[in-house]
Design a protein around this motif. Structure first.
Motif, PDB file in Angstrom:
ATOM      1  N   ARG A  27       0.255  -1.068  -0.178  1.00 31.95           N
ATOM      2  CA  ARG A  27       0.192   0.056   0.151  1.00 31.95           C
ATOM      3  C   ARG A  27       0.714   1.436   0.167  1.00 31.95           C
ATOM      4  N   TYR A  28       1.492   1.037   0.944  1.00 28.97           N
ATOM      5  CA  TYR A  28       2.331   2.293   1.090  1.00 28.97           C
ATOM      6  C   TYR A  28       3.632   2.617  -0.670  1.00 28.97           C
ATOM      7  N   LEU A  29       3.851   2.406  -0.622  1.00 26.61           N
ATOM      8  CA  LEU A  29       4.542   1.963  -2.531  1.00 26.61           C
ATOM      9  C   LEU A  29       3.719   2.236  -3.157  1.00 26.61           C
ATOM     10  N   ARG A  30       1.962   1.202  -3.628  1.00 32.71           N
ATOM     11  CA  ARG A  30       1.798   1.724  -4.298  1.00 32.71           C
ATOM     12  C   ARG A  30       1.670   3.964  -3.773  1.00 32.71           C
ATOM     13  N   GLU A  31       1.466   4.107  -2.952  1.00 32.55           N
ATOM     14  CA  GLU A  31       1.222   5.469  -2.981  1.00 32.55           C
ATOM     15  C   GLU A  31       1.986   6.397  -3.270  1.00 32.55           C
ATOM     16  N   TRP A  32       3.426   5.873  -2.775  1.00 32.31           N
ATOM     17  CA  TRP A  32       4.463   6.445  -2.846  1.00 32.31           C
ATOM     18  C   TRP A  32       4.450   6.950  -3.970  1.00 32.31           C
ATOM     19  N   LEU A  33       4.351   5.577  -5.338  1.00 32.64           N
ATOM     20  CA  LEU A  33       4.898   5.382  -6.802  1.00 32.64           C
ATOM     21  C   LEU A  33       3.663   6.247  -7.351  1.00 32.64           C
ATOM     22  N   LEU A  34       2.561   6.361  -6.829  1.00 36.61           N
ATOM     23  CA  LEU A  34       1.509   7.433  -7.412  1.00 36.61           C
ATOM     24  C   LEU A  34       1.377   8.761  -7.754  1.00 36.61           C
ATOM     25  N   ARG A  35       1.974   9.541  -6.556  1.00 30.81           N
ATOM     26  CA  ARG A  35       2.927  10.496  -6.323  1.00 30.81           C
ATOM     27  C   ARG A  35       4.033  10.515  -7.068  1.00 30.81           C
ATOM     28  N   HIS A  36       4.861  10.126  -6.902  1.00 32.37           N
ATOM     29  CA  HIS A  36       5.931   9.722  -7.298  1.00 32.37           C
ATOM     30  C   HIS A  36       6.681  10.467  -9.108  1.00 32.37           C
ATOM     31  N   ILE A  37       5.495   9.414  -9.751  1.00 32.65           N
ATOM     32  CA  ILE A  37       5.498   9.276 -11.024  1.00 32.65           C
ATOM     33  C   ILE A  37       5.113  10.646 -11.409  1.00 32.65           C
ATOM     34  N   ASP A  38       3.758  11.309 -10.675  1.00 31.61           N
ATOM     35  CA  ASP A  38       2.335  12.424 -10.578  1.00 31.61           C
ATOM     36  C   ASP A  38       3.954  13.750 -10.393  1.00 31.61           C
ATOM     37  N   SER A  39       4.339  13.672  -9.642  1.00 28.25           N
ATOM     38  CA  SER A  39       5.330  14.744  -9.321  1.00 28.25           C
ATOM     39  C   SER A  39       6.428  14.706 -10.803  1.00 28.25           C
ATOM     40  N   LEU A  40       7.396  14.181 -10.386  1.00 25.84           N
ATOM     41  CA  LEU A  40       9.115  14.147 -10.290  1.00 25.84           C
ATOM     42  C   LEU A  40       9.736  13.421 -11.291  1.00 25.84           C
ATOM     43  N   ASP A  41       8.447  11.874 -11.277  1.00 24.73           N
ATOM     44  CA  ASP A  41       8.719  11.275 -13.090  1.00 24.73           C
ATOM     45  C   ASP A  41       7.948  12.823 -14.501  1.00 24.73           C
ATOM     46  N   ARG A  42       7.363  13.072 -13.813  1.00 19.54           N
ATOM     47  CA  ARG A  42       6.105  14.039 -14.553  1.00 19.54           C
ATOM     48  C   ARG A  42       7.652  14.853 -15.732  1.00 19.54           C
ATOM     49  N   HIS A  43       8.157  15.533 -14.131  1.00 20.13           N
ATOM     50  CA  HIS A  43       8.809  16.829 -14.660  1.00 20.13           C
ATOM     51  C   HIS A  43      10.128  15.884 -15.250  1.00 20.13           C
ATOM     52  N   LEU A  44      10.618  15.283 -14.382  1.00 18.11           N
ATOM     53  CA  LEU A  44      11.846  14.202 -15.500  1.00 18.11           C
ATOM     54  C   LEU A  44      11.479  14.094 -17.097  1.00 18.11           C
ATOM     55  N   GLY A  45      10.915  14.147 -17.740  1.00 21.01           N
ATOM     56  CA  GLY A  45      10.188  12.991 -18.710  1.00 21.01           C
ATOM     57  C   GLY A  45      10.004  14.162 -19.528  1.00 21.01           C
ATOM     58  N   GLN A  46       9.374  15.382 -19.022  1.00 24.25           N
ATOM     59  CA  GLN A  46       8.937  17.086 -20.031  1.00 24.25           C
ATOM     60  C   GLN A  46      10.531  17.799 -20.146  1.00 24.25           C
ATOM     61  N   ALA A  47      11.215  17.540 -18.437  1.00 26.14           N
ATOM     62  CA  ALA A  47      12.597  17.639 -19.291  1.00 26.14           C
ATOM     63  C   ALA A  47      13.708  16.938 -20.353  1.00 26.14           C
ATOM     64  N   LEU A  48      13.718  15.932 -20.143  1.00 23.56           N
ATOM     65  CA  LEU A  48      13.981  14.738 -20.740  1.00 23.56           C
ATOM     66  C   LEU A  48      13.679  15.486 -22.075  1.00 23.56           C
ATOM     67  N   LEU A  49      12.679  15.233 -22.462  1.00 26.45           N
ATOM     68  CA  LEU A  49      11.430  15.330 -23.436  1.00 26.45           C
ATOM     69  C   LEU A  49      12.008  16.975 -24.938  1.00 26.45           C
ATOM     70  N   ALA A  50      12.210  17.470 -23.723  1.00 29.58           N
ATOM     71  CA  ALA A  50      13.143  19.353 -24.191  1.00 29.58           C
ATOM     72  C   ALA A  50      14.271  18.909 -24.352  1.00 29.58           C
ATOM     73  N   LYS A  51      14.632  18.151 -23.967  1.00 24.77           N
ATOM     74  CA  LYS A  51      16.472  17.510 -24.390  1.00 24.77           C
ATOM     75  C   LYS A  51      16.708  16.805 -25.601  1.00 24.77           C
ATOM     76  N   GLY A  52      15.477  16.899 -25.996  1.00 23.44           N
ATOM     77  CA  GLY A  52      15.573  16.063 -26.861  1.00 23.44           C
ATOM     78  C   GLY A  52      15.203  14.569 -27.108  1.00 23.44           C
ATOM     79  N   CYS A  53      15.152  14.017 -26.460  1.00 22.64           N
ATOM     80  CA  CYS A  53      15.122  12.681 -26.040  1.00 22.64           C
ATOM     81  C   CYS A  53      13.701  11.716 -25.878  1.00 22.64           C
ATOM     82  N   GLN A  54      13.515  10.893 -26.685  1.00 22.17           N
ATOM     83  CA  GLN A  54      12.268   9.920 -27.431  1.00 22.17           C
ATOM     84  C   GLN A  54      12.070   8.500 -25.979  1.00 22.17           C
TER      85      GLN A  54
END
Length: 126
Positions: free
Chosen positions: A99-126
């Motif tokens: 339960r802890y991992l599921r909640e942590w994962l959802l928060r992490h993907i929705d915040s830091l991983d989303r920003h990471l993905g956007q930054a990588l796309l901005a750098k031209g990563c596919q």
């Protein structure tokens, strides 16, 4: 568990596996799966999570992304929390961890991983 997409195709491919592993373990617990099989599944989830975090951190470092220290620290904190838990194969303990991992994962993907993905796309990563 609903899947939350991050902006990076690379990140999405990896993070889509974590919820699947959590769901498999949750189903095994619910169905009364063998204790050792469940413990092994939890170990596999932790190994995958460690691998996934290392992959993200390599990408952040290779592209010199802003905010990578905060992201790395969040990874370290989660892994430390999991490793400090005393599971001993107790179903209730494993259920709480999932339960802890599921909640942590959802928060992490929705915040830091989303920003990471956007930054990588901005750098031209596919």
């Amino acid at each position: 568990m609903p899947r939350t997409r991050s902006a990076s195709p690379r990140s999405t491919a990896s993070t889509a596996t974590s919820p699947a592993l959590i769901d498999q373990l949750s189903a095994a617990l619910k169905d009364g799966g063998e204790r050792q099989s469940i413990v092994d599944g939890l170990d596999a989830l932790i190994r995958f999570t460690t691998f996934h975090f290392a992959t993200e951190e390599r990408l952040m470092g290779a592209h010199r992304l802003v905010g990578q220290e905060r992201h790395r620290e969040e990874h370290r904190r989660l892994l430390q929390d999991i490793c400090n838990l005393n599971v001993d194969g107790e179903v209730a303990s494993i259920s709480l961890i999932l339960r802890y991992l599921r909640e942590w994962l959802l928060r992490h993907i929705d915040s830091l991983d989303r920003h990471l993905g956007q930054a990588l796309l901005a750098k031209g990563c596919q």
